[in-house]
Design a protein around this motif. Structure first.
Motif, PDB file in Angstrom:
ATOM      1  N   LEU A  67       0.805  -1.218   0.000  1.00 31.13           N
ATOM      2  CA  LEU A  67       0.000   0.000   0.000  1.00 31.13           C
ATOM      3  C   LEU A  67       0.839   1.270   0.000  1.00 31.13           C
ATOM      4  N   PHE A  68       1.775   1.393   0.907  1.00 34.55           N
ATOM      5  CA  PHE A  68       2.579   2.608   0.999  1.00 34.55           C
ATOM      6  C   PHE A  68       4.010   2.381   0.524  1.00 34.55           C
ATOM      7  N   ALA A  69       4.536   1.159   0.700  1.00 36.08           N
ATOM      8  CA  ALA A  69       5.911   0.883   0.289  1.00 36.08           C
ATOM      9  C   ALA A  69       6.078   1.032  -1.219  1.00 36.08           C
ATOM     10  N   GLU A  73       8.634   3.406  -3.221  1.00 35.05           N
ATOM     11  CA  GLU A  73       9.573   2.824  -4.173  1.00 35.05           C
ATOM     12  C   GLU A  73       9.439   3.480  -5.552  1.00 35.05           C
ATOM     13  N   ASP A  74       8.209   3.757  -5.967  1.00 34.14           N
ATOM     14  CA  ASP A  74       7.973   4.380  -7.269  1.00 34.14           C
ATOM     15  C   ASP A  74       8.163   5.894  -7.245  1.00 34.14           C
ATOM     16  N   GLY A  75       8.240   6.464  -6.061  1.00 34.22           N
ATOM     17  CA  GLY A  75       8.390   7.908  -5.939  1.00 34.22           C
ATOM     18  C   GLY A  75       7.084   8.675  -6.090  1.00 34.22           C
ATOM     19  N   THR A  76       5.955   8.011  -5.962  1.00 36.24           N
ATOM     20  CA  THR A  76       4.660   8.678  -6.127  1.00 36.24           C
ATOM     21  C   THR A  76       4.055   9.134  -4.805  1.00 36.24           C
ATOM     22  N   PHE A 143      -2.224 -10.270   9.102  1.00 38.29           N
ATOM     23  CA  PHE A 143      -1.372 -10.031   7.932  1.00 38.29           C
ATOM     24  C   PHE A 143      -1.590  -8.626   7.387  1.00 38.29           C
ATOM     25  N   LEU A 144      -2.842  -8.215   7.279  1.00 37.91           N
ATOM     26  CA  LEU A 144      -3.134  -6.884   6.745  1.00 37.91           C
ATOM     27  C   LEU A 144      -2.595  -5.804   7.674  1.00 37.91           C
ATOM     28  N   GLY A 145      -2.825  -5.958   8.961  1.00 41.51           N
ATOM     29  CA  GLY A 145      -2.337  -4.969   9.924  1.00 41.51           C
ATOM     30  C   GLY A 145      -0.826  -4.842   9.927  1.00 41.51           C
ATOM     31  N   TRP A 146      -0.131  -5.967  10.022  1.00 40.32           N
ATOM     32  CA  TRP A 146       1.329  -5.925  10.010  1.00 40.32           C
ATOM     33  C   TRP A 146       1.848  -5.467   8.658  1.00 40.32           C
ATOM     34  N   GLY A 147       1.175  -5.868   7.570  1.00 42.23           N
ATOM     35  CA  GLY A 147       1.596  -5.436   6.236  1.00 42.23           C
ATOM     36  C   GLY A 147       1.525  -3.927   6.090  1.00 42.23           C
ATOM     37  N   ILE A 148       0.429  -3.327   6.552  1.00 40.59           N
ATOM     38  CA  ILE A 148       0.295  -1.871   6.482  1.00 40.59           C
ATOM     39  C   ILE A 148       1.341  -1.199   7.376  1.00 40.59           C
ATOM     40  N   LEU A 153       6.781   1.812   7.168  1.00 36.64           N
ATOM     41  CA  LEU A 153       8.144   1.965   7.666  1.00 36.64           C
ATOM     42  C   LEU A 153       9.220   1.788   6.611  1.00 36.64           C
ATOM     43  N   THR A 154       8.956   1.025   5.582  1.00 36.68           N
ATOM     44  CA  THR A 154       9.988   0.712   4.598  1.00 36.68           C
ATOM     45  C   THR A 154       9.544   1.113   3.202  1.00 36.68           C
ATOM     46  N   LYS A 155      10.496   1.244   2.313  1.00 37.22           N
ATOM     47  CA  LYS A 155      10.152   1.612   0.948  1.00 37.22           C
ATOM     48  C   LYS A 155      10.181   0.433  -0.018  1.00 37.22           C
ATOM     49  N   ARG A 156      10.430  -0.741   0.463  1.00 35.90           N
ATOM     50  CA  ARG A 156      10.448  -1.938  -0.389  1.00 35.90           C
ATOM     51  C   ARG A 156       9.272  -2.841  -0.022  1.00 35.90           C
ATOM     52  N   PRO A 157       8.351  -3.098  -0.961  1.00 37.62           N
ATOM     53  CA  PRO A 157       7.192  -3.953  -0.650  1.00 37.62           C
ATOM     54  C   PRO A 157       7.579  -5.369  -0.225  1.00 37.62           C
ATOM     55  N   LEU A 158       8.621  -5.933  -0.845  1.00 36.31           N
ATOM     56  CA  LEU A 158       9.028  -7.291  -0.472  1.00 36.31           C
ATOM     57  C   LEU A 158       9.548  -7.323   0.963  1.00 36.31           C
ATOM     58  N   ASN A 159      10.324  -6.316   1.338  1.00 36.70           N
ATOM     59  CA  ASN A 159      10.796  -6.243   2.727  1.00 36.70           C
ATOM     60  C   ASN A 159       9.622  -6.107   3.687  1.00 36.70           C
ATOM     61  N   ALA A 160       8.653  -5.274   3.324  1.00 34.33           N
ATOM     62  CA  ALA A 160       7.477  -5.090   4.177  1.00 34.33           C
ATOM     63  C   ALA A 160       6.706  -6.397   4.321  1.00 34.33           C
ATOM     64  N   ALA A 161       6.557  -7.149   3.229  1.00 37.96           N
ATOM     65  CA  ALA A 161       5.833  -8.421   3.282  1.00 37.96           C
ATOM     66  C   ALA A 161       6.572  -9.443   4.143  1.00 37.96           C
TER      67      ALA A 161
END
Length: 192
Positions: A67-69, A73-76, A143-148, A153-161
């Motif tokens: 959602l935010f990572a 990462e894309d700079g948007t 999963f949704l709560g921790w994922g959000i 906190l991080t800019k990499r979705p894979l790291n966040a997952a």
């Protein structure tokens, strides 16, 4: 009727639709494979409905983590901040989409599971569904709560997952440890 909120929802839909469709496709294909495997090897009832709950839980993990990572990462993310939308609208639009798409995936896979249940098989009982629903519903919410959380906190979705999955498993271990060490209260209490 809030046009900014609707546009933010539409943007999130366009970002997440490929992931949602791929998870739905994999789950439906797995449900069909379950029906092709004969009864002695596995119980189709539990696998069909287990997939209908388990896959959306993992979708919630991936959706929450991106959602935010992915915006960072894309700079948007800076573009979203420049918009006239307040931060709470951006957050609620993303959260609303994540919840609605997870529920939508559950509904789709339940529908497929009910269609695929073999007719001579015993009817689906409420206790069977509750036994499958409870752990996967808790997993999806966690999963949704921790994922959000890790997506913020991080800019990499894979790291966040990955961090969300580890945090979910860690909290599950802590809760199960606390549950296993608690003593019953009342007249049935025992002492070591």
């Amino acid at each position: 009727s809030d046009t900014v909120f609707q546009r933010l929802l539409w943007k999130e839909y366009r970002v997440q639709r490929g992931f949602w469709l791929s998870m739905a496709g994999v789950a439906v294909a797995a449900q069909v494979v379950v029906m092709l495997v004969r009864e002695p090897y596995l119980s189709p009832l539990y696998w069909l409905f287990g997939l209908a709950f388990g896959v959306p839980a993992f979708y919630a993990l991936g959706c929450g983590a991106t959602l935010f990572a992915a915006e960072r990462e894309d700079g948007t993310l800076e573009q979203l901040r420049v918009l006239a939308a307040p931060a709470w609208k951006v957050w609620w639009s993303k959260f609303s989409f994540a919840v609605a798409s997870t529920v939508g995936l559950i509904v789709l896979l339940w529908f497929v599971a009910f269609i695929l249940v073999p007719r001579p098989m015993r009817p689906v009982e409420v206790t069977d569904i509750q036994a499958l629903c409870a752990p996967w519903a808790v997993a999806a919410v966690e999963f949704l709560g921790w994922g959000i959380f890790f997506s913020l906190l991080t800019k990499r979705p894979l790291n966040a997952a990955c961090m969300a999955a580890v945090a979910s498993l860690g909290s599950l271990l802590v809760v199960s440890w606390i549950g296993s060490t608690s003593r019953p209260l009342g007249p049935g209490r025992y002492d070591d």
